[in-house]
Every structure is written in C-alpha cells, then in structure tokens.
Design a protein around this motif. Structure first.
Motif, short mmCIF file in Angstrom:
data_model
loop_
_atom_site.label_atom_id
_atom_site.label_comp_id
_atom_site.label_asym_id
_atom_site.label_seq_id
_atom_site.Cartn_x
_atom_site.Cartn_y
_atom_site.Cartn_z
N LEU A 89 0.84 -1.21 0.00
CA LEU A 89 0.00 0.00 0.00
C LEU A 89 0.86 1.25 0.00
CD1 LEU A 89 -3.04 -0.22 0.27
CD2 LEU A 89 -2.81 0.47 2.62
N VAL A 90 1.99 1.17 0.76
CA VAL A 90 2.88 2.32 0.87
C VAL A 90 3.53 2.62 -0.48
CG1 VAL A 90 5.09 3.01 1.81
CG2 VAL A 90 3.35 2.12 3.31
N ASP A 92 2.50 1.49 -3.54
CA ASP A 92 1.54 1.64 -4.63
C ASP A 92 1.26 3.12 -4.91
OD1 ASP A 92 -0.35 1.33 -6.48
OD2 ASP A 92 -1.87 0.42 -5.18
N PRO A 93 1.57 3.61 -6.10
CA PRO A 93 1.38 5.04 -6.35
C PRO A 93 -0.08 5.45 -6.51
CG PRO A 93 2.24 3.95 -8.30
CD PRO A 93 2.23 2.94 -7.21
N TYR A 95 -2.51 4.69 -4.54
CA TYR A 95 -3.26 4.59 -3.29
C TYR A 95 -3.82 5.94 -2.86
CZ TYR A 95 -3.94 4.43 1.70
OH TYR A 95 -4.47 4.56 2.95
N ARG C 31 4.68 9.44 3.09
CA ARG C 31 3.57 9.55 2.15
C ARG C 31 2.21 9.72 2.81
NH1 ARG C 31 2.34 5.62 -2.35
NH2 ARG C 31 0.71 7.15 -2.62
N PHE C 32 2.01 9.13 3.98
CA PHE C 32 0.66 9.10 4.53
C PHE C 32 0.28 10.46 5.11
CE2 PHE C 32 0.09 4.28 5.20
CZ PHE C 32 0.07 4.13 3.85
#
Lengths: 193, 87, 129
Positions: A89-90, A92-93, A95, C31-32
């Motif tokens: 998930l991290v 995967d662009p 997401y 990213r999050f």
C-alpha cells in the motif's frame, strides 16, 4: 489478603502465574536455565511484585492448549500477510488514503481477553485501537484502506473471529457460551443504533 | 550475494533517512515520536543484520535495551501530550 | 558444503525482507497524510522486519540460549508496539491531529457526543474533549 477465601484464592493463583511469568522472562533474557538464574529470578520477581503491586488479573483458569496454539499460529500468519499488504500500500502510487474509525462491541466481559484482543488486532497491520470503553467492552478501531461499507463489515467480522479464537483458547466458560451465541443475542444491548 | 547486500543496505539507509526527514519536518510532536520510534527499530534491524552476517551474537542485549528505551520514550511522550491537551 | 550455501541464501532472503519492511515504514511515514495513518505505516512492518531478522540470526547461530533471547526480544516488541500505538493514537485523536475529511465513518465522535450530553452535569475528569 481479602477476607473471602474464594477471592483470595483467585488472587493467589494470579500472583503465582505472574511470578512464573516473570521468572521465565528473566531466564529468557539470560538465555539459560541454570540454578543461579532461577533463584535470582524468583527473588527479583517476589521483590518486584511486592514493590510494584498490580491489581490481580481475573484469570479464567481454563486453558485449551490446542486452541491457544491455533490462535498464535493464525496471529503470525495474519501479521505476515497484512505486513506485506501495508508495505504494498505504501509503495503503490495509486493509493488514495481513506480510513474509518469503527466502534466494535465485543462479547467478552473479561479484562484480559479484551486486552489481548486489542493487542492482537493492533499487531495485525491495517487496524489500531484508538480508545477502549471498558464498561461496555467496546473497542474503537482505526482502519486504513477501507472504501465501502462492505470493507468495514469484513473488518468487523475479522475482529470477532480473533476474539472467538482467543476465547476458545483461554476464555472462561461463560465467555465461551457467549461467543457461541448468534451475534444479535449478546451484542444487541451494547451495539449503537 | 554482494549485490543483495548492497540492495539491503540502500533500503535500510533510505528507510532511516525517511524517518529522520519526518523527525525534522514533522508538523506535530506526535509525528516526531512515531518517526523516532521507526528510526530506533531501523537501527535494531541493522545491528541484527550485522550479527546475522558475521555469525556472532554479541550485540543481542543492545537490541533488548534499545527496544525498552524506544517503548519508554514513546509512552512518556504520548502521556505528556495527553496531559498537555487537557489544560 | 551445500548446507552453508543454503544457509547463506536463507539469511540473505530474510535480511532483504527486513530491509524492505524498514524501507516501507520510512516511505509510509513520508507519504501518509495524518498521524493515525502514519502510525499504521510505522509500527506494523517493523514487527515483521524484526521477526525475519531474528529468524536470520537463529539460522546462523542455532543455540538454545540465542533462541530464548530472540524470543524474549520479539515477544517484548510484540507486546509493547501495540501499547505505544494505542497511546499515540489516543493522544492524536484527543488533540485533533487527524484529518476528519479522510474518514469515511467515525463512530467514536458519536459516542463522545453522547457521553458529553449525558454527563454534562457531572464533573468531567478531563478525559472528554
């Protein structure tokens, strides 16, 4: 400690379990089971449990070894699968972040089952326990990567499955009866409308 | 073998640098706490990798101590945040 | 020796898996979008990374004492990581460090409101926001 013999017996039993656990941990840390480590471990465990007194845990006294092993094996499989899932998930662009906080009402009334269920679902990636309502045994779980209501229901049922495996392993007879009932019977009073 | 080692080293470094970036940049204190936790665990993994590759186990107690300190630090920070928020 | 070669390959695979997990944790941190999702990225892959690297050490030093110490480390990390995650998540929720526009459902806010309405008269012990 307490005047009633039943209560003091439960306290003594959970104290003994705590002592054995502490001694085992001490031996594991030293990496050997020699006389010296066991004796010093017992001495340290007694001192620690006298100085840092904990409220007695209400152990059920029932343990099903096979079911407990099943619980731990399933936990490890879940950790591996879901870790890879979160790692993907991290990277995967495509997401798009979308998460939810769910209130999940458990069946059990025992503190230790609730604690271990919370630990297990926090260990499995994709869900974190944000808050706990101890009186009603409701867990508030933050879930990542959910898009539809179906995903939410899937997560809810997986939490119930975790709880059921754990209760079958170390839960009391009362809790075992409770998890075997259909959900509507035992949870309707707690579940929010 | 050598190539796999280099790849693993680059990945470890990238993870550690990303965690450090979040420690410096992090908008809130909690972000920094999480990021420093990640950093400590990355260090633990690197130490353990060195042990596995060189067939020795001298730094295993260091791992235990690092785990304990990461836990205590994060918990005390989280409690401090909760206290601060109440006022 | 063939056993040596097999052992090398297993060790390398486990080390690569662990480094991949650490990398994923770092990238997830960047990213999050908010604290709660960063917690997911941060705390979880580490357990698998630590487990696999522990297995690599055990493969290279198959002794009972090492195995016991590794078990202690992994159990310790497995018991404490959820506690850390829970404490941080609770502090984050209470101090509003999350983006509510990303939540598709929030059942905690409903019950917080209920509690506040129900117990407004009683002295709040500071737990409610």
């Amino acid at each position: 400690m307490s005047p009633e013999s039943g209560a003091s017996r439960i306290t003594a039993r959970s104290q003994i379990v705590l002592l054995i656990g502490l001694v085992l941990l001490w031996c594991l840390v030293w990496g050997q089971f020699s006389l010296l480590t066991v004796v010093s471990g017992v001495a340290l465990a007694v001192i620690i449990s006298l100085v840092f007194y904990l409220p007695a845990i209400d152990l059920s006294g029932r343990i099903n070894i096979w079911r407990t092993i099943v619980f731990f094996l399933r936990l490890i499989v879940d950790i591996i699968g879901a870790s890879l899932n979160v790692a993907w998930l991290v990277i995967d662009p495509r997401y798009k972040p979308s998460s939810a906080i769910l209130a999940i009402a458990l069946d059990t009334r025992s503190d230790i089952i609730m604690m271990f269920t919370a630990e297990a679902i926090s260990l499995v990636p994709g869900s974190i326990v944000v808050d706990i309502d101890r009186e009603e045994s409701v867990l508030y779980v933050h879930v990542i990567n959910v898009k539809t209501d179906e995903d939410l229901e899937k997560l809810r049922s997986s939490v119930f499955a975790t709880e059921k495996r754990l209760v079958m392993g170390i839960g009391s007879k009362d809790d075992v009866w409770r998890v075997q009932q259909p959900n509507e019977l035992t949870r309707s009073s707690v579940r929010r409308k | 073998m050598q190539i796999a080692l280099i790849v693993a080293g680059v990945l470890f470094c990238a993870g550690a640098v990303a965690a450090l970036y979040r420690v410096i940049q992090g908008p809130s204190l909690l972000d920094r706490v999480i990021a420093s936790d990640v950093f400590v665990v990355t260090i633990m993994c690197v130490l353990a990798t060195e042990m596995a590759l060189n067939h020795h186990t001298e730094t295993l107690p260091v791992l235990l101590v690092l785990a304990a300190f990461a836990f205590l630090g994060s918990v005390s920070f989280a409690r401090f945040m909760a206290k601060q928020d109440q006022t | 020796m063939t056993w040596e070669a097999v052992r090398e390959i297993i060790t390398m695979g486990l080390v690569l898996l662990s480094s991949l997990m650490c990398f994923a944790a770092g990238v997830g941190l960047i990213r999050f979008p908010d604290v709660l999702s960063r917690l997911h990225a941060a705390t979880k892959p580490q357990i698998l990374g630590l487990m696999s690297i522990g297995a690599a050490i055990a493969v290279n030093n198959p002794r009972i004492g090492i195995f016991a110490l590794l078990t202690a480390i992994i159990i310790f990390q497995g018991l404490t990581a959820p506690i850390t995650a829970h404490m941080v998540a609770r502090a984050a929720y209470r101090s509003d460090h999350l983006r509510r526009d990303l939540l598709i459902r929030d059942e905690l806010s409903v019950s917080v409101e209920q509690v506040e309405q129900g117990a407004a008269v009683e002295d709040p012990d500071g737990d409610k926001r």
